[in-house]
Write a protein that holds these residues in place. Structure first.
Motif, PDB file in Angstrom:
ATOM      1  N   LEU A 118       0.860  -3.091  -0.050  1.00 14.78           N
ATOM      2  CA  LEU A 118       1.011  -4.316  -0.827  1.00 14.78           C
ATOM      3  C   LEU A 118      -0.294  -5.109  -0.889  1.00 14.78           C
ATOM      4  CD1 LEU A 118       4.521  -5.466   0.468  1.00 14.78           C
ATOM      5  CD2 LEU A 118       3.998  -4.448  -1.754  1.00 14.78           C
TER       6      LEU A 118
ATOM      7  N   PRO B 123      -3.041  -1.971  -3.125  1.00 13.05           N
ATOM      8  CA  PRO B 123      -2.256  -0.891  -3.741  1.00 13.05           C
ATOM      9  C   PRO B 123      -3.090   0.233  -4.342  1.00 13.05           C
ATOM     10  CG  PRO B 123      -2.173  -2.897  -5.066  1.00 13.05           C
ATOM     11  CD  PRO B 123      -2.801  -3.271  -3.774  1.00 13.05           C
TER      12      PRO B 123
ATOM     13  N   LEU C  56      -0.228 -12.010   0.839  1.00 11.66           N
ATOM     14  CA  LEU C  56       0.660 -11.419  -0.159  1.00 11.66           C
ATOM     15  C   LEU C  56       1.253 -12.490  -1.060  1.00 11.66           C
ATOM     16  CD1 LEU C  56       2.630  -8.767   1.954  1.00 11.66           C
ATOM     17  CD2 LEU C  56       0.598  -8.430   0.527  1.00 11.66           C
TER      18      LEU C  56
ATOM     19  N   ARG D 124       5.704 -12.158  -5.981  1.00 13.21           N
ATOM     20  CA  ARG D 124       5.658 -10.738  -6.291  1.00 13.21           C
ATOM     21  C   ARG D 124       6.651  -9.970  -5.406  1.00 13.21           C
ATOM     22  NH1 ARG D 124       1.543  -7.892  -9.077  1.00 13.21           N
ATOM     23  NH2 ARG D 124       0.285  -9.788  -9.049  1.00 13.21           N
TER      24      ARG D 124
ATOM     25  N   LEU E  19       9.762  -7.767  -6.861  1.00 12.69           N
ATOM     26  CA  LEU E  19       9.970  -6.362  -6.520  1.00 12.69           C
ATOM     27  C   LEU E  19      11.371  -6.156  -5.959  1.00 12.69           C
ATOM     28  CD1 LEU E  19       8.960  -3.498  -6.174  1.00 12.69           C
ATOM     29  CD2 LEU E  19       7.872  -4.196  -4.017  1.00 12.69           C
TER      30      LEU E  19
ATOM     31  N   LEU F  67       6.917   0.463  -7.755  1.00 15.19           N
ATOM     32  CA  LEU F  67       5.903  -0.044  -6.836  1.00 15.19           C
ATOM     33  C   LEU F  67       4.531  -0.080  -7.508  1.00 15.19           C
ATOM     34  CD1 LEU F  67       6.901   1.697  -3.491  1.00 15.19           C
ATOM     35  CD2 LEU F  67       6.575  -0.753  -3.787  1.00 15.19           C
TER      36      LEU F  67
ATOM     37  N   THR G  32       4.597  -2.935 -10.239  1.00 17.32           N
ATOM     38  CA  THR G  32       4.724  -4.319  -9.768  1.00 17.32           C
ATOM     39  C   THR G  32       3.581  -4.741  -8.865  1.00 17.32           C
ATOM     40  OG1 THR G  32       7.122  -4.017  -9.855  1.00 17.32           O
ATOM     41  CG2 THR G  32       6.310  -5.951  -8.678  1.00 17.32           C
ATOM     42  N   CYS G  33       3.046  -3.791  -8.090  1.00 12.99           N
ATOM     43  CA  CYS G  33       2.057  -4.160  -7.074  1.00 12.99           C
ATOM     44  C   CYS G  33       0.612  -3.942  -7.514  1.00 12.99           C
ATOM     45  CB  CYS G  33       2.315  -3.374  -5.785  1.00 12.99           C
ATOM     46  SG  CYS G  33       3.930  -3.706  -5.072  1.00 12.99           S
TER      47      CYS G  33
ATOM     48  N   LYS H  54      -2.541  -4.987  -8.731  1.00 15.94           N
ATOM     49  CA  LYS H  54      -3.117  -6.323  -8.862  1.00 15.94           C
ATOM     50  C   LYS H  54      -3.833  -6.538 -10.196  1.00 15.94           C
ATOM     51  CE  LYS H  54      -3.451  -7.490  -3.994  1.00 15.94           C
ATOM     52  NZ  LYS H  54      -4.304  -7.982  -2.904  1.00 15.94           N
TER      53      LYS H  54
END
Length: 314
Positions: free
Chosen positions: A211, A214, A270, A274, A278, A303, A306-307, A309
């Motif tokens: 996270l 990524p 983090l 977000r 998720l 994953l 969504t992760c 950046k």
């Protein structure tokens, strides 16, 4: 019955003596409703009027053997052919007592065709028939069923009750029970069905690293390939619940703080929104109308999307 279920809850013992045409049990864990339904059926069909199943009469013996002619239980959603056959059977008068009782679990997961066939029976049930239905989510139950039902929401076990039940009644060791309950959101019935489930807390560091970076820390994605496809959503959601609780400081589970202290710097970096996004998108994958095969590929794609950046819009 289960240690946390009780026929005295909200007058279910009295209700069993004079059952409505349709009783709907709401139970997010499903297994509690299955257990309660069987207890109500046993109470309603017992031939002795002593306010609890006697265990001695003909009806109680047949129920214990699973051969009672006046009751049927379907824990999983029925097909339309099953509903039609059931409707024909219910036209027959009871063989032993005064009632025929039918339990239909997971009513919120029925396909529209089977549900419409069932509604015809619920609208004009034979005088001697009674239905007990269950659903995990009241909002997912069709309004026409809700309007015809006496609705009762069942209590859920505490974390301590769930763990003690697995240890005392099903020979789990405490660590195994805790790990399986963590994976299955505290649901002891799912934990019992999957005793060898992976511990979601064991590899939290890999998830946190992914996270945080990524594009570089991809070991977590390879780790997911070693898990069973049908465990994956529960596994990742349980991990996210732990991370979100740590960030929001709204949990006090045993050792939760010490377990994550070493990752505190990465966790504070983090994006909490977000994490919530998720988690919500993983929940969407559980919907009955979503494709359930290939979960590993679906979740890994989620994953990555969504992760990443570089993707500023969640």
């Amino acid at each position: 019955m289960l240690p946390w279920t009780d026929l005295h809850y909200r007058g279910l013992d009295r209700l069993a003596d004079r059952l409505p045409a349709t009783l709907l049990l709401i139970d997010p864990q499903r297994g509690n409703a299955d257990d309660m339904a069987q207890a109500i059926i046993a109470r309603a069909l017992c031939l002795h009027d002593d306010h609890r199943p006697c265990g001695q009469c003909k009806s109680c013996h047949l129920l214990a053997q699973g051969t009672h002619p006046d009751t049927a239980s379907y824990l999983e959603p029925c097909k339309i052919e099953d509903i039609r056959d059931l409707g024909d059977t219910l036209q027959n008068t009871p063989a032993i007592g005064a009632l025929r009782l039918t339990y239909l679990g997971a009513i919120d997961n029925y396909n529209p065709y089977a549900l419409n066939a069932l509604l015809k029976t619920l609208e004009e049930p034979p005088q001697h028939s009674r239905f007990i239905l269950s659903a995990t989510n009241r909002r997912a139950v069709k309004a026409t069923i809700l309007s015809r039902s006496h609705v009762v929401t069942l209590p859920q076990p505490t974390a301590e009750q769930a763990q003690q039940w697995l240890v005392n009644a099903h020979a789990f060791n405490p660590e195994q029970a805790a790990a399986s309950l963590a994976l299955h959101h505290g649901n002891p019935h799912q934990a019992l069905a999957h005793p060898d489930a992976p511990d979601p807390h064991e590899h939290l560091g890999l998830l946190i690293a992914y996270l945080s970076q990524p594009q570089r820390a991809t070991a977590y994605l390879h780790h997911l390939d070693r898990l069973k496809d049908n465990d994956l959503n529960d596994y990742l959601q349980s991990q996210l619940e732990t991370l979100i609780a740590y960030r929001q400081l709204d949990s006090s589970g045993q050792n939760w703080h010490n377990r994550l202290r070493q990752h505190d710097a990465d966790l504070q970096g983090l994006d909490l929104n977000r994490l919530h996004t998720l988690y919500a998108r993983l929940s969407e994958l559980r919907r009955p109308d979503r494709q359930q095969i290939g979960q590993t590929l679906n979740i890994k794609a989620l994953l990555l999307e969504t992760c990443d950046k570089r993707n500023l819009e969640l």
